[in-house]
Design an enzyme around this catalytic site. Structure first.
Site, PDB file in Angstrom:
ATOM      1  N   ARG A 267       0.865  -1.187   0.000  1.00 44.19           N
ATOM      2  CA  ARG A 267       0.000   0.000   0.000  1.00 44.19           C
ATOM      3  C   ARG A 267       0.904   1.241   0.000  1.00 44.19           C
ATOM      4  O   ARG A 267       0.767   2.136   0.818  1.00 44.19           O
ATOM      5  CB  ARG A 267      -0.964  -0.018   1.186  1.00 44.19           C
ATOM      6  CG  ARG A 267      -0.344  -0.227   2.560  1.00 44.19           C
ATOM      7  CD  ARG A 267      -1.385   0.020   3.661  1.00 44.19           C
ATOM      8  NE  ARG A 267      -0.844  -0.159   4.987  1.00 44.19           N
ATOM      9  CZ  ARG A 267      -0.954  -1.274   5.708  1.00 44.19           C
ATOM     10  NH1 ARG A 267      -1.592  -2.327   5.205  1.00 44.19           N
ATOM     11  NH2 ARG A 267      -0.443  -1.337   6.929  1.00 44.19           N
TER      12      ARG A 267
ATOM     13  N   SER B 129      -4.127   1.444  -9.637  1.00 47.78           N
ATOM     14  CA  SER B 129      -3.544   1.159  -8.326  1.00 47.78           C
ATOM     15  C   SER B 129      -4.635   1.242  -7.266  1.00 47.78           C
ATOM     16  O   SER B 129      -5.439   2.172  -7.268  1.00 47.78           O
ATOM     17  CB  SER B 129      -2.436   2.158  -7.996  1.00 47.78           C
ATOM     18  OG  SER B 129      -2.046   2.023  -6.638  1.00 47.78           O
TER      19      SER B 129
END
EC number: 1.3.5.2
Length: 349
Positions: free
Chosen positions: A115, A179
């Site tokens: 992340r 993403s």
């Protein structure tokens, strides 16, 4: 040899290991050592050469975006035998990314969860580096994303600014709207939003221009995105990015961490999307997701990928991974009677 080094590196936090590796490659590039070790890692065979979106790739195995976010070590990575390097993701604004820890290993699954949040030095700095530093002889692409603070409505201007700073020096541009680690980014995969971004980039002169899609899109949405790419005359499609979904087979406690999953667990899903996309376009497809062996790469090539990319496999398999895959691909081509990788592209369609 890598097994011993891997044990030591895996004793450190993943991002620390990445920083150490990047620093070592930076030194190697600075002193020219990459030219020496390239002789050990590079497989030279004309059967591996691929022509796609106006570029000639000496082999089909590329380094995916995310490893060299700031375009610091493209020559050092090319020396590991990769047929192309994709740097980034780069955003218009300099970004620190999300708080650490933000990168997690799932060693039993040969997977990573990240992340990161598009941490990078920003388009001005990365663009200046690309303009100033010599690039390797293999194609170099740049992956561009939206700045976290930019409203979705302003995304076309944001992407266009980034392209204006980083696009001139590279061989192709990939629009990253997939993403899972930038809030709202995946909403830009909708047809109208995506069209606005791609048309703005085309108007700015971005070419070759590709778009990177999420493996989590419903098939109807993937079909819409491919249709748009065809309508606009894009030069290629990258399939796929990381997934927010978690297979039940994952056993490591880090599997529950928020972020995108990459590596072996997404191989089949990524190949399915490569095939789905390739069946709907004549443009080249870049296959990404779970590529660690020659068989993995060959599977995606036969499903329609002209070239493939990896990242997670470099972490688990070490610096010989591209060489092993390319050597294995030659053997697979010979086994199945193909004269070249290009002859095998889409063989299973």
């Amino acid at each position: 040899m890598y097994g011993l080094l891997k044990s030591a590196l895996f004793g450190l936090p993943p991002e620390t290991t990445h920083e150490i590796t990047t620093s070592a490659l930076r030194v190697a590039q600075r002193v020219g050592a990459h030219r020496a070790y390239a002789k050990q890692f590079t497989v030279t065979d004309p059967r591996l050469s691929v022509d796609a979106f106006g570029q000639t790739f000496p082999n089909p195995v590329g380094m995916a975006a995310g490893f060299d976010k700031n375009a610091e070590i493209p020559r050092a990575l090319a020396g590991l035998g990769f047929g192309h390097i994709e740097v980034g993701a780069v955003t218009a604004e300099r970004q620190p990314g999300n708080d650490r820890p933000r990168l997690f290993r799932l060693p039993d699954d040969n997977a990573l969860v990240n992340r990161m949040g598009f941490n990078n030095e920003g388009a001005d700095t990365v663009g200046a580096r690309l303009d100033a530093e010599p690039l390797p002889d293999v194609p170099v692409g740049v992956n561009i994303g939206k700045s976290k603070t930019t409203p979705l409505a302003d995304a076309p201007d944001d992407y266009t600014y980034t392209f204006s700073r980083v696009g001139d020096a590279v061989d192709y541009v990939v629009v990253n709207v997939s993403s899972p680690n930038t809030p709202g980014l995946r909403e830009l995969q909708g047809r109208d939003q995506l069209a606005a971004i791609l048309e703005a980039l085309q108007d700015a002169g971005a070419s070759p221009l590709l778009v990177k899609l999420s493996p989590d899109l419903h098939q109807d949405a993937v079909a819409d995105a491919v249709e748009l790419a065809n309508d606009l005359g894009l030069d290629g499609i990258v399939a796929t990015n990381t997934t927010t979904e978690r297979p039940e087979s994952l056993s490591h406690p880090h599997a529950g961490e928020q972020g995108g999953l990459s590596g072996a667990p997404i191989r089949e899903r990524a190949t399915e999307q490569v095939r789905f996309v390739a069946e709907r376009t004549d443009q080249p497809v870049v296959g990404v997701g779970g590529v660690a062996t020659a068989e993995d790469a060959y599977e995606k090539i036969r499903a329609g990928a002209s070239v493939v990319q990896l990242y997670t496999a470099l972490v688990y398999e070490g610096p010989w991974v591209a060489k092993r895959i390319n050597e294995g691909l030659v053997s697979l081509l010979e086994r199945d009677g193909f004269d070249s990788v290009e002859d095998a592209v889409g063989a299973d369609l």
